[in-house]
Design a protein around this motif. Structure first.
Motif, PDB file in Angstrom:
ATOM      1  N   PRO A 125      -7.129 -14.466   1.583  1.00 36.97           N
ATOM      2  CA  PRO A 125      -8.411 -13.770   1.628  1.00 36.97           C
ATOM      3  C   PRO A 125      -8.303 -12.260   1.881  1.00 36.97           C
ATOM      4  CG  PRO A 125      -7.970 -14.715   3.754  1.00 36.97           C
ATOM      5  CD  PRO A 125      -6.775 -15.040   2.897  1.00 36.97           C
ATOM      6  N   LEU A 126      -7.135 -11.656   1.673  1.00 38.51           N
ATOM      7  CA  LEU A 126      -6.987 -10.231   1.919  1.00 38.51           C
ATOM      8  C   LEU A 126      -7.789  -9.412   0.908  1.00 38.51           C
ATOM      9  CD1 LEU A 126      -3.161  -9.904   2.684  1.00 38.51           C
ATOM     10  CD2 LEU A 126      -5.045 -10.198   4.296  1.00 38.51           C
ATOM     11  N   ILE A 127      -8.336  -8.308   1.397  1.00 39.39           N
ATOM     12  CA  ILE A 127      -9.035  -7.355   0.534  1.00 39.39           C
ATOM     13  C   ILE A 127      -8.413  -5.974   0.756  1.00 39.39           C
ATOM     14  CG2 ILE A 127     -11.217  -8.598   0.322  1.00 39.39           C
ATOM     15  CD1 ILE A 127     -10.903  -5.767   2.827  1.00 39.39           C
ATOM     16  N   ILE A 128      -8.777  -5.021  -0.095  1.00 37.00           N
ATOM     17  CA  ILE A 128      -8.301  -3.647   0.048  1.00 37.00           C
ATOM     18  C   ILE A 128      -9.439  -2.797   0.584  1.00 37.00           C
ATOM     19  CG2 ILE A 128      -7.409  -1.607  -1.139  1.00 37.00           C
ATOM     20  CD1 ILE A 128      -6.114  -3.518  -3.170  1.00 37.00           C
ATOM     21  N   LEU A 129      -9.159  -2.086   1.669  1.00 33.22           N
ATOM     22  CA  LEU A 129     -10.144  -1.200   2.282  1.00 33.22           C
ATOM     23  C   LEU A 129      -9.710   0.247   2.103  1.00 33.22           C
ATOM     24  CD1 LEU A 129     -11.094  -2.793   5.739  1.00 33.22           C
ATOM     25  CD2 LEU A 129     -12.552  -2.560   3.727  1.00 33.22           C
ATOM     26  N   ALA A 130     -10.661   1.090   1.626  1.00 35.32           N
ATOM     27  CA  ALA A 130     -10.430   2.531   1.548  1.00 35.32           C
ATOM     28  C   ALA A 130     -11.236   3.201   2.654  1.00 35.32           C
ATOM     29  CB  ALA A 130     -10.847   3.067   0.183  1.00 35.32           C
ATOM     30  N   PHE A 131     -10.544   3.839   3.597  1.00 39.10           N
ATOM     31  CA  PHE A 131     -11.192   4.462   4.737  1.00 39.10           C
ATOM     32  C   PHE A 131     -11.678   5.870   4.382  1.00 39.10           C
ATOM     33  CE2 PHE A 131      -8.776   1.097   6.685  1.00 39.10           C
ATOM     34  CZ  PHE A 131      -9.561   0.693   7.761  1.00 39.10           C
ATOM     35  N   SER A 132     -12.675   6.328   5.116  1.00 37.65           N
ATOM     36  CA  SER A 132     -13.230   7.664   4.869  1.00 37.65           C
ATOM     37  C   SER A 132     -12.374   8.764   5.486  1.00 37.65           C
ATOM     38  CB  SER A 132     -14.653   7.749   5.437  1.00 37.65           C
ATOM     39  OG  SER A 132     -14.654   7.499   6.839  1.00 37.65           O
ATOM     40  N   ILE A 133     -11.404   8.418   6.289  1.00 36.52           N
ATOM     41  CA  ILE A 133     -10.440   9.374   6.819  1.00 36.52           C
ATOM     42  C   ILE A 133      -9.050   8.914   6.398  1.00 36.52           C
ATOM     43  CG2 ILE A 133     -11.848  10.138   8.765  1.00 36.52           C
ATOM     44  CD1 ILE A 133     -10.378   8.165  10.541  1.00 36.52           C
ATOM     45  N   SER A 134      -8.063   9.784   6.521  1.00 38.63           N
ATOM     46  CA  SER A 134      -6.739   9.439   5.996  1.00 38.63           C
ATOM     47  C   SER A 134      -5.644  10.076   6.824  1.00 38.63           C
ATOM     48  CB  SER A 134      -6.616   9.892   4.536  1.00 38.63           C
ATOM     49  OG  SER A 134      -6.748  11.310   4.444  1.00 38.63           O
ATOM     50  N   GLY A 135      -4.412   9.706   6.492  1.00 38.59           N
ATOM     51  CA  GLY A 135      -3.228  10.314   7.074  1.00 38.59           C
ATOM     52  C   GLY A 135      -3.149  10.193   8.585  1.00 38.59           C
ATOM     53  N   VAL A 136      -2.776  11.308   9.211  1.00 38.74           N
ATOM     54  CA  VAL A 136      -2.617  11.343  10.665  1.00 38.74           C
ATOM     55  C   VAL A 136      -3.942  11.051  11.355  1.00 38.74           C
ATOM     56  CG1 VAL A 136      -2.044  12.814  12.630  1.00 38.74           C
ATOM     57  CG2 VAL A 136      -0.664  12.940  10.548  1.00 38.74           C
ATOM     58  N   GLU A 137      -5.041  11.524  10.778  1.00 38.31           N
ATOM     59  CA  GLU A 137      -6.356  11.298  11.379  1.00 38.31           C
ATOM     60  C   GLU A 137      -6.679   9.811  11.439  1.00 38.31           C
ATOM     61  OE1 GLU A 137     -11.027  12.778  10.898  1.00 38.31           O
ATOM     62  OE2 GLU A 137      -9.581  13.117   9.268  1.00 38.31           O
ATOM     63  N   LEU A 138      -6.366   9.078  10.386  1.00 38.82           N
ATOM     64  CA  LEU A 138      -6.623   7.639  10.373  1.00 38.82           C
ATOM     65  C   LEU A 138      -5.715   6.914  11.362  1.00 38.82           C
ATOM     66  CD1 LEU A 138      -7.924   5.080   9.310  1.00 38.82           C
ATOM     67  CD2 LEU A 138      -6.361   5.148   7.347  1.00 38.82           C
ATOM     68  N   MET A 139      -4.437   7.274  11.398  1.00 42.47           N
ATOM     69  CA  MET A 139      -3.527   6.604  12.330  1.00 42.47           C
ATOM     70  C   MET A 139      -3.933   6.893  13.770  1.00 42.47           C
ATOM     71  SD  MET A 139      -1.106   4.436  12.503  1.00 42.47           S
ATOM     72  CE  MET A 139      -0.467   4.393  10.825  1.00 42.47           C
ATOM     73  N   ASP A 140      -4.362   8.117  14.055  1.00 40.97           N
ATOM     74  CA  ASP A 140      -4.836   8.444  15.396  1.00 40.97           C
ATOM     75  C   ASP A 140      -6.060   7.606  15.752  1.00 40.97           C
ATOM     76  OD1 ASP A 140      -5.049  10.322  17.813  1.00 40.97           O
ATOM     77  OD2 ASP A 140      -7.003  10.584  16.865  1.00 40.97           O
ATOM     78  N   TYR A 141      -6.964   7.420  14.781  1.00 40.41           N
ATOM     79  CA  TYR A 141      -8.162   6.610  14.988  1.00 40.41           C
ATOM     80  C   TYR A 141      -7.771   5.161  15.318  1.00 40.41           C
ATOM     81  CZ  TYR A 141     -12.630   4.314  14.011  1.00 40.41           C
ATOM     82  OH  TYR A 141     -13.775   3.562  14.106  1.00 40.41           O
TER      83      TYR A 141
END
Length: 343
Positions: A125-141
């Motif tokens: 049941p895996l899906i692909i999610l595209a986040f509104s932030i990316s890179g270091v900002e996403l990993m920090d989040y």
């Protein structure tokens, strides 16, 4: 694998719910079942140096666990996002716990972050999610707001440190590469004193369970890995000296066997592996395995039959059940040494 899968059942009482260090002992004080051919020994993990020698090499997975569970809202519903595999700087394969979703659906997370379903993953049941932030900002989040993946046999919420190995250094796994959890710095020091060599590679683990009695299809479960040159050089020198290459975890086996040629020779490698190892597989590089105890439905259990005959594995597991060994990431350990390897 049906024969083993149907041959034993794990009582609820043998699910390890609490980390060893919270049970009043050290990480390296969990039990250790050593299998070498038909010989089975029952020890403590701290006795591991007794079963290794100065020609041996332990290969560890240094992937570091991230807090891969995020809270989100889909309309009026509260859902849980369980990240599984990073695809690029802003897209992840993920499992959404709490409903079915289609491409175009949007999830709202804390601090104004959103994620859009852009398609299906390698398998349901895996899906692909595209986040509104990316890179270091996403990993920090993720690190600030995420929580560790916790399955239903764990009653209490443990901090992320409980899901890390002592030597983990490269963030990326959504579940702990748990075979190395029992290694303390004290034990690593004793192994070094004995002359046992150590090397590292990286394989980032994905989700191992999808809930509702659903497990990943091992042939559709890609995981990224990297084997550095210094690890390749150490393995070559150990093989030349007729030492044993012992993988700390099934993740290490997958990475090394993926990168090895038919003669067992390795080169520095980086990529994606979906290698599925079962009893018919001829191991090319790995001579032994340190691993946890696996539930009957787990595909990792089938990998173990490439190291030891199925009937011997089942007999050892029967002993483990009788002696009250504990299962899962906070549980006891198993060392399997292939009998036909030169020592």
């Amino acid at each position: 694998m049906a024969a083993i899968g149907n041959a034993f059942k794990i009582p609820q009482s043998l699910n390890a719910k609490v980390p060893a260090e919270r049970r009043g002992s050290g990480r390296d004080d969990v039990r250790l079942m050593v299998m070498e051919g038909e010989d089975v020994h029952h020890e403590r993990f701290s006795s591991l140096p007794d079963f290794l020698n100065e020609r041996d090499l332990l290969v560890f997975n240094n992937s570091r666990t991230i807090p891969a569970v995020l809270k989100a809202a889909a309309g009026n519903r509260e859902v849980e996002v369980r990240l599984s595999r990073q695809l690029d700087d802003h897209r992840w394969e993920a499992l959404i716990w709490g409903g079915l979703f289609s491409a175009g659906d949007e999830l709202m997370l804390n601090e104004g972050v959103s994620a859009v379903v852009t398609g299906t993953g390698k398998e349901k049941p895996l899906i692909i999610l595209a986040f509104s932030i990316s890179g270091v900002e996403l990993m920090d989040y993720i690190y600030r707001l995420g929580e560790p993946v916790r399955y239903e046999y764990i009653d209490s919420a443990w901090t992320l440190d409980a899901y890390q190995t002592a030597y983990a250094s490269v963030p990326g796994s959504v579940e702990m590469a748990s075979a190395g959890r029992a290694f303390s710095w004290n034990l690593l020091g004793k192994l070094k004193e004995k002359g046992v060599k150590t090397a590292f590679l990286t394989l980032h683990t994905g989700l191992s369970y999808y809930g509702h009695d659903r497990w990943p299809n091992p042939e559709k479960h890609p995981e990224s890995y990297h084997i550095p040159k210094e690890t390749v050089d150490l393995i070559r020198s150990v093989k030349k000296a007729h030492g044993r290459v012992i993988a700390v975890g099934t993740t290490v086996v997958r990475a090394l066997e993926t990168a090895a040629d038919e003669n067992g020779d390795l080169t520095e490698a980086e990529g994606i592996t979906s290698l599925y190892i079962r009893k018919e597989y001829r191991l090319k590089t790995v001579d032994g395995l340190i691993t946890g105890l696996h539930e009957p439905e787990a595909t990792h259990l089938e990998m173990l039959t490439a190291f030891t005959p199925e009937h011997q594995l089942f007999e050892a597991y029967r002993q483990a059940l009788k002696r009250g060994y504990l299962w899962h990431e906070f549980g006891d350990m198993n060392l399997i040494l292939r009998k036909n390897v030169l020592q």
